[in-house]
Design a protein around this motif. Structure first.
Motif, mmCIF file in Angstrom:
data_model
loop_
_atom_site.group_PDB
_atom_site.id
_atom_site.type_symbol
_atom_site.label_atom_id
_atom_site.label_comp_id
_atom_site.label_asym_id
_atom_site.label_seq_id
_atom_site.Cartn_x
_atom_site.Cartn_y
_atom_site.Cartn_z
ATOM 1 N N THR A 1 0.757 -1.333 -0.024
ATOM 2 C CA THR A 1 -0.123 -0.106 0.001
ATOM 3 C C THR A 1 0.889 1.170 0.096
ATOM 4 O O THR A 1 1.611 1.481 0.631
ATOM 5 C CB THR A 1 -0.941 0.040 1.214
ATOM 6 O OG1 THR A 1 -1.579 -1.478 1.364
ATOM 7 C CG2 THR A 1 -1.830 1.262 1.331
ATOM 8 N N THR A 2 0.634 1.903 -1.009
ATOM 9 C CA THR A 2 1.515 3.491 -0.786
ATOM 10 C C THR A 2 0.270 4.556 -0.391
ATOM 11 O O THR A 2 -0.886 4.648 -0.988
ATOM 12 C CB THR A 2 1.805 3.559 -2.348
ATOM 13 O OG1 THR A 2 2.683 2.715 -2.692
ATOM 14 C CG2 THR A 2 2.557 5.153 -2.514
ATOM 15 N N THR A 3 0.712 5.297 0.496
ATOM 16 C CA THR A 3 -0.103 6.500 0.757
ATOM 17 C C THR A 3 0.785 7.851 0.867
ATOM 18 O O THR A 3 1.882 7.688 0.667
ATOM 19 C CB THR A 3 -0.652 6.175 2.279
ATOM 20 O OG1 THR A 3 0.537 6.059 3.182
ATOM 21 C CG2 THR A 3 -1.535 5.073 2.433
ATOM 22 N N PHE A 4 -0.008 8.958 0.572
ATOM 23 C CA PHE A 4 0.455 10.327 0.620
ATOM 24 C C PHE A 4 -0.045 11.048 1.738
ATOM 25 O O PHE A 4 -1.435 11.038 1.922
ATOM 26 C CB PHE A 4 0.172 10.907 -0.888
ATOM 27 C CG PHE A 4 0.583 10.091 -1.954
ATOM 28 C CD1 PHE A 4 1.886 10.072 -2.597
ATOM 29 C CD2 PHE A 4 -0.254 9.121 -2.439
ATOM 30 C CE1 PHE A 4 2.300 9.526 -3.676
ATOM 31 C CE2 PHE A 4 -0.007 8.304 -3.792
ATOM 32 C CZ PHE A 4 1.557 8.531 -4.367
ATOM 33 N N ASN A 5 0.510 11.814 2.406
ATOM 34 C CA ASN A 5 0.024 12.722 3.362
ATOM 35 C C ASN A 5 0.616 14.005 3.356
ATOM 36 O O ASN A 5 2.090 14.107 3.024
ATOM 37 C CB ASN A 5 -0.269 12.364 4.526
ATOM 38 C CG ASN A 5 1.067 11.707 5.412
ATOM 39 O OD1 ASN A 5 1.690 10.708 5.138
ATOM 40 N ND2 ASN A 5 1.768 12.908 6.248
ATOM 41 N N LYS A 6 0.079 15.154 3.577
ATOM 42 C CA LYS A 6 0.570 16.480 3.601
ATOM 43 C C LYS A 6 1.729 16.300 4.785
ATOM 44 O O LYS A 6 1.678 15.655 5.834
ATOM 45 C CB LYS A 6 -0.399 17.442 4.030
ATOM 46 C CG LYS A 6 0.132 18.752 3.988
ATOM 47 C CD LYS A 6 -0.483 19.593 2.719
ATOM 48 C CE LYS A 6 0.156 21.298 2.789
ATOM 49 N NZ LYS A 6 1.483 21.347 2.443
ATOM 50 N N PHE B 1 4.243 16.590 0.159
ATOM 51 C CA PHE B 1 3.598 15.326 0.632
ATOM 52 C C PHE B 1 4.560 14.123 0.775
ATOM 53 O O PHE B 1 5.280 14.093 0.190
ATOM 54 C CB PHE B 1 2.746 14.889 -0.418
ATOM 55 C CG PHE B 1 1.386 15.833 -0.510
ATOM 56 C CD1 PHE B 1 0.202 15.661 0.041
ATOM 57 C CD2 PHE B 1 1.507 16.926 -1.380
ATOM 58 C CE1 PHE B 1 -1.003 16.620 -0.263
ATOM 59 C CE2 PHE B 1 0.552 17.727 -1.449
ATOM 60 C CZ PHE B 1 -0.721 17.596 -0.831
ATOM 61 N N CYS B 2 4.518 13.464 1.964
ATOM 62 C CA CYS B 2 5.284 12.489 2.369
ATOM 63 C C CYS B 2 4.667 11.342 1.567
ATOM 64 O O CYS B 2 3.327 11.100 1.244
ATOM 65 C CB CYS B 2 5.365 12.233 3.892
ATOM 66 S SG CYS B 2 6.336 13.157 4.763
ATOM 67 N N ILE B 3 5.700 10.383 1.136
ATOM 68 C CA ILE B 3 5.069 8.990 0.437
ATOM 69 C C ILE B 3 5.573 7.897 1.354
ATOM 70 O O ILE B 3 6.658 7.833 1.757
ATOM 71 C CB ILE B 3 5.769 8.959 -0.859
ATOM 72 C CG1 ILE B 3 5.659 9.932 -1.665
ATOM 73 C CG2 ILE B 3 5.390 7.554 -1.558
ATOM 74 C CD1 ILE B 3 6.164 10.195 -2.820
ATOM 75 N N TYR B 4 4.621 7.063 1.723
ATOM 76 C CA TYR B 4 4.567 6.055 2.671
ATOM 77 C C TYR B 4 4.341 4.621 1.704
ATOM 78 O O TYR B 4 3.441 4.595 1.018
ATOM 79 C CB TYR B 4 3.746 5.918 3.745
ATOM 80 C CG TYR B 4 4.398 7.123 4.827
ATOM 81 C CD1 TYR B 4 5.251 6.653 6.004
ATOM 82 C CD2 TYR B 4 3.976 8.368 4.969
ATOM 83 C CE1 TYR B 4 5.614 7.399 6.721
ATOM 84 C CE2 TYR B 4 4.357 9.038 5.518
ATOM 85 C CZ TYR B 4 5.252 8.622 6.706
ATOM 86 O OH TYR B 4 5.562 9.737 7.671
ATOM 87 N N LYS B 5 5.283 3.893 1.920
ATOM 88 C CA LYS B 5 5.065 2.470 1.516
ATOM 89 C C LYS B 5 4.935 1.473 2.481
ATOM 90 O O LYS B 5 5.783 1.437 3.397
ATOM 91 C CB LYS B 5 6.092 1.838 0.384
ATOM 92 C CG LYS B 5 5.651 0.889 -0.424
ATOM 93 C CD LYS B 5 6.297 0.444 -1.529
ATOM 94 C CE LYS B 5 6.178 1.293 -2.784
ATOM 95 N NZ LYS B 5 5.232 1.067 -3.688
#
Length: 156
Positions: free
Chosen positions: A3-8, A47-51
């Protein structure tokens, strides 16, 4: 499936992002650890990118992604500007294509059918090769201080 997510970017993430250090010659991309730098991370379109739950990089868009330059005509057409950064320990390992493809999919959701533009230092041949592989083409070039830059555009 990962899952890849993006958040401010949040304050603690701004501190982490500012602490990333890249080896030479990519140390050009290191960020200052100042209050002004932290405020840019927090108030710009970053935005940060999380895997899974691991921060792997960031992207920004709009004015935040542009290299300040006196020639304002370089950024006048109707493109969305993006900037990207991968966590230093992940660079140079063949992960760039999937990393950038994931960002491009997110940008295309936010800005459908808008050409995407990015600016890259001309010495960064590794990045330029990746960008060309994903459909970006050099449109302009300019110099800021002692660094040459290419502006690359990917049309729909």
């Amino acid at each position: 499936m990962e899952t890849t997510t993006f958040n401010k970017v949040k304050e603690y993430e701004a501190v982490i992002l500012s602490s990333w250090t890249y080896p030479s010659p990519y140390d050009f991309y290191n960020h200052a650890q100042t209050e002004d730098s932290k405020q840019e991370w927090l108030t710009g379109n970053y935005f940060c990118i999380y895997k899974q739950e691991e921060m792997i990089g960031f992207f920004c868009y709009g004015e935040s992604a542009r290299v300040p330059v006196n020639s304002s005509h370089l950024y006048i057409d109707d493109c969305i500007d993006i900037g990207i950064g991968m966590r230093p320990d992940l660079t140079g390992k063949g992960l760039g294509s999937s990393f950038l493809t994931t960002i491009l999919m997110e940008i295309e959701v936010l800005f459908p059918s808008t050409p995407i533009r990015l600016t890259v230092a001309s010495f960064n041949q590794r990045a330029i090769h990746l960008y060309e592989k994903l459909g970006f083409r050099i449109q302009h070039h300019f110099q800021r201080k002692s660094t040459n830059f290419y502006i690359m555009v990917r049309k729909k």
